[in-house]
Write a protein that holds these residues in place. Sequence first.
Motif, PDB file in Angstrom:
ATOM      1  N   ARG A 175      -8.217   2.507   3.131  1.00 53.94           N
ATOM      2  CA  ARG A 175      -6.989   1.714   3.202  1.00 53.94           C
ATOM      3  C   ARG A 175      -6.491   1.537   1.771  1.00 53.94           C
ATOM      4  NH1 ARG A 175      -7.475  -1.030   8.298  1.00 53.94           N
ATOM      5  NH2 ARG A 175      -5.400  -1.853   7.929  1.00 53.94           N
ATOM      6  N   ASP A 223       1.864  -0.535   0.773  1.00 49.96           N
ATOM      7  CA  ASP A 223       2.098  -1.926   1.174  1.00 49.96           C
ATOM      8  C   ASP A 223       1.796  -2.868   0.018  1.00 49.96           C
ATOM      9  OD1 ASP A 223       2.897  -1.540   3.813  1.00 49.96           O
ATOM     10  OD2 ASP A 223       0.814  -1.286   4.451  1.00 49.96           O
ATOM     11  N   LEU A 255      -5.384  -6.312   3.837  1.00 52.84           N
ATOM     12  CA  LEU A 255      -5.718  -4.888   3.840  1.00 52.84           C
ATOM     13  C   LEU A 255      -6.566  -4.547   5.059  1.00 52.84           C
ATOM     14  CD1 LEU A 255      -5.306  -2.388   1.960  1.00 52.84           C
ATOM     15  CD2 LEU A 255      -7.541  -2.921   0.960  1.00 52.84           C
ATOM     16  N   THR A 266       8.878  -4.449  -4.961  1.00 52.39           N
ATOM     17  CA  THR A 266       9.292  -3.584  -3.856  1.00 52.39           C
ATOM     18  C   THR A 266      10.307  -2.550  -4.352  1.00 52.39           C
ATOM     19  OG1 THR A 266       8.942  -5.398  -2.295  1.00 52.39           O
ATOM     20  CG2 THR A 266      10.320  -3.575  -1.545  1.00 52.39           C
ATOM     21  N   ASP A 274       5.862   3.654   0.072  1.00 50.86           N
ATOM     22  CA  ASP A 274       5.023   3.573   1.279  1.00 50.86           C
ATOM     23  C   ASP A 274       3.767   2.727   1.060  1.00 50.86           C
ATOM     24  OD1 ASP A 274       4.394   5.747  -0.539  1.00 50.86           O
ATOM     25  OD2 ASP A 274       2.791   6.243   0.852  1.00 50.86           O
ATOM     26  N   GLY A 307      -3.552  -0.617  -0.718  1.00 52.75           N
ATOM     27  CA  GLY A 307      -2.530  -1.647  -0.839  1.00 52.75           C
ATOM     28  C   GLY A 307      -2.338  -2.052  -2.282  1.00 52.75           C
ATOM     29  N   LEU A 324       0.818  -6.283  -0.725  1.00 50.15           N
ATOM     30  CA  LEU A 324       0.192  -7.293   0.120  1.00 50.15           C
ATOM     31  C   LEU A 324       0.306  -8.703  -0.450  1.00 50.15           C
ATOM     32  CD1 LEU A 324      -2.928  -5.172   1.025  1.00 50.15           C
ATOM     33  CD2 LEU A 324      -0.914  -5.573   2.432  1.00 50.15           C
TER      34      LEU A 324
END
Length: 245
Positions: free
Chosen positions: A129, A154, A179, A142, A152, A131, A156
């Motif tokens: 995973r 994330d 996550l 962002t 793409d 993040g 968090l």
Amino acid sequence: MILNDRIEGVLFDIDDTLVDTRGAFAHALSVLAGEYLTELPTGRHGEVLAMWRADTHGHYRAYTRGEKSAREQRMARANELHSEFGGVHLDDRGFDEWDDLFQSSFKEGWKAFDESRSVIDELRARGYRVGALSNAGLALQTEKLAACGLGDVDILVTLDTFGVGKPDPRVFVEASRLLGVSLEASAYVGDELDIDARGALGAGLGQGIWVDRPGARRGGTHEESTAAAVAEGIAVVPSLAELLG
Ligand SMILES: [Mg+2]
């Protein structure tokens, strides 16, 4: 392979870890120096960048502790630069204009490190995973990741989540929770030894990794000792590519 066998998720810092923020600051501060520090020779623009990044008086760190607003810390640092390199003192209105130029030039300079995209893709391909946990604001980060082709990933946790940032353990714990992996199965990767790798280990994460890129240290009050990092069980890598060996 730097990641240990228990790791299932990798959390990244954004500035100077996934994105070459130093390069963007260099561009922005050079534009500002050309406009506001007109007596300063171009050859000394590197000193302006060094002072900005060193954050000697800890204005940015105060922001990440929730003690100053983003504007307050940036205005204080802008006036420190002007005081040091021969610019006028900026009042609120003067700073608004300075900051407009700062923001537009900073954005022009946003660029991911060469290896960021491929390392994220490879981590995902191997089942990790992925993040991001950053000490800046969500809207800015962002926009920054999207501009760098990393939209793409994330995001968090940011400073908006709790009003404080790293090394507060809560931000690491929350990022790991979001996550979807346990603390022990989470690794954190960042360019600032004390607030990133050490902060992650202090919060109970399974691994803290310091990205110590050649020539990219900040100096000033930032702790940057390889020996200290290694003694604490922190892995030190010269680039993200080393994560996967
Ligand atoms: Mg960073």
